[in-house]
Design a protein around this motif. Structure first.
Motif: not given
Length: 406
Positions: A264-293
């Motif tokens: 299914e590929g790799v789910v990659r989580v990448s920090e979007a802002n080091p000053d907060g908690f926002l994260q970019d989550i990608t699965s493949g090249s067409h699926v993108h989500m945001l994680a936060d608190e």
């Protein structure tokens, strides 16, 4: 995402300071970002857009124009044309590294510059502008009181954004010849125009002129109440998300084969802002989500929390498992919905001997289908407990399931 600090020769050979935002995974395409008049490569909007595209596998080169930021050269000797030439120099550098750009993004005067540069570069598939003036000469209103002195003396020092800049006569003369109508009429790339109706620096009328002068494919997106510099995090995130989603339609990003052992590929989580908690989550090249608190926990509430994703995983897997069984049995199930809530409870509350707290998931399942009988509903409720995510969670968690009455 990795950010490299680099330099490359600008239009006159002086070294320009740049940041190269590289994807953590495979590099699928390259974009250039041009900043606004007297700004720099590190403004929040530039950083967020670059991070968002890098999460999609698109490397982004953002740099300071000649005489600005950390780049060498004299600002007073630059012009709109020199900015365009710096963009061409940046594209040349990228091509020499084996990563020719296929997308240009420009903010304010940088937006005008990328439109002009696109007509002079091969391989550009998409151009996005943010708050760009239709006529580059628009920027002279920032120092209108000094125009007479510039004309008479050849240059003058002006204050822009609280900082002193020396504006040369060549800049004034060059911007006066920079109307973009002819270039836009022959732009061989998709165009995205983004502008805030209340932009107090560049009127939204400029966006209308740019949009009308261009041929299809073209798109216009309002930035609502954003300011010209896109200083609010929510506005920068919105702009980044729109650009990323739009670009995926026009930029060819050949997908690499999934790693061995991860079909299914790799789910990659990448920090979007080091000053907060926002994260970019990608699965493949067409699926993108945001994680936060949530705001109460120091986040910006721009995405689901990690526990929210865990609950979503349980709910999605439950619904899919029920649907697969009903489809195989050819039962008249019309629709499935699953509500999931998460809590921490003491183990003894779950009839376990340990005194520690465990995770408790409450799951309410609604099965829609007027022809489903009571026996079929009961069986589908049993099948819900065979959901693979449920089985994974129940090893260390408690999952309580309730069938919502028909």
């Amino acid at each position: 995402m990795a950010v490299q600090r680099i330099t490359f020769p600008g239009h006159d050979g002086t070294q320009l300071s740049a940041r190269l935002d590289l994807p953590t995974g495979p590099h699928l395409a390259t974009a250039l970002f041009a900043h606004c008049f007297t700004c720099g490569k590190d403004i929040p909007a530039a950083r967020r857009i670059a991070a968002r595209l890098a999460a999609m596998g698109i490397a982004v080169l953002r740099f300071d124009f000649t005489g600005l930021g950390h780049s060498e050269g004299e600002f007073q000797n630059t012009s709109f044309s020199s900015n365009v030439d710096d963009l061409i120099a940046a594209a040349t550098w990228c091509a020499q590294q084996g990563m020719p750009p296929s997308m240009l993004i420009g903010h304010s005067l940088g937006g005008s510059a990328v439109i002009k540069a696109a007509s002079m570069l091969d391989g550009i598939k998409a151009v996005a502008t943010i708050g760009a003036p239709f006529d580059p000469a628009h920027v002279t209103h920032h120092f209108a009181d000094a125009l007479t002195e510039i004309e008479r003396e050849g240059s003058a020092e002006v204050c822009l954004g609280g900082r002193p800049f020396t504006i040369g006569k060549s800049f004034i003369e060059d911007t006066g010849n920079g109307v973009l109508s002819e270039v836009l009429g022959h732009l061989h790339a998709a165009l995205l125009v983004m502008h805030a109706p209340r932009d107090a620096v560049v009127s939204v009328d400029s966006a209308s002129q740019i949009f009308m002068a261009a041929k299809h494919p073209k798109s216009f997106v309002s930035l609502d109440d954003a300011d010209h510099l896109i200083t609010k995090a929510a506005d920068a995130e919105y702009a980044a998300d729109v650009i990323a989603t739009w670009a995926a339609r026009y930029i060819n990003r050949p997908l690499p084969a999934p790693p061995i052992g991860a079909p299914e590929g790799v789910v990659r989580v990448s920090e979007a802002n080091p000053d907060g908690f926002l994260q970019d989550i990608t699965s493949g090249s067409h699926v993108h989500m945001l994680a936060d608190e949530p705001l109460a926990y120091g986040g910006t509430n721009m995405g689901m929390s990690p526990y929210g994703f865990l609950a979503a995983s349980l709910g999605a897997c439950t619904s899919m498992t029920i649907r697969m069984y009903a489809r195989r049995k050819k039962w008249p199930l019309e629709h499935v919905s699953v509500d999931v809530s998460h809590n921490k409870v003491h183990a003894q509350d779950a009839a376990l001997s340990s005194g520690e707290k465990i995770d408790s998931f409450s799951r309410s399942i609604t099965l829609t289908g007027s022809k489903l009988d009571a026996e079929q509903r009961a069986r589908l409720l049993e099948i819900a407990d065979r959901c693979p995510v449920h089985r994974t969670l129940e090893r260390t968690s408690q999952v309580e399931t309730l069938l919502v009455p028909a």
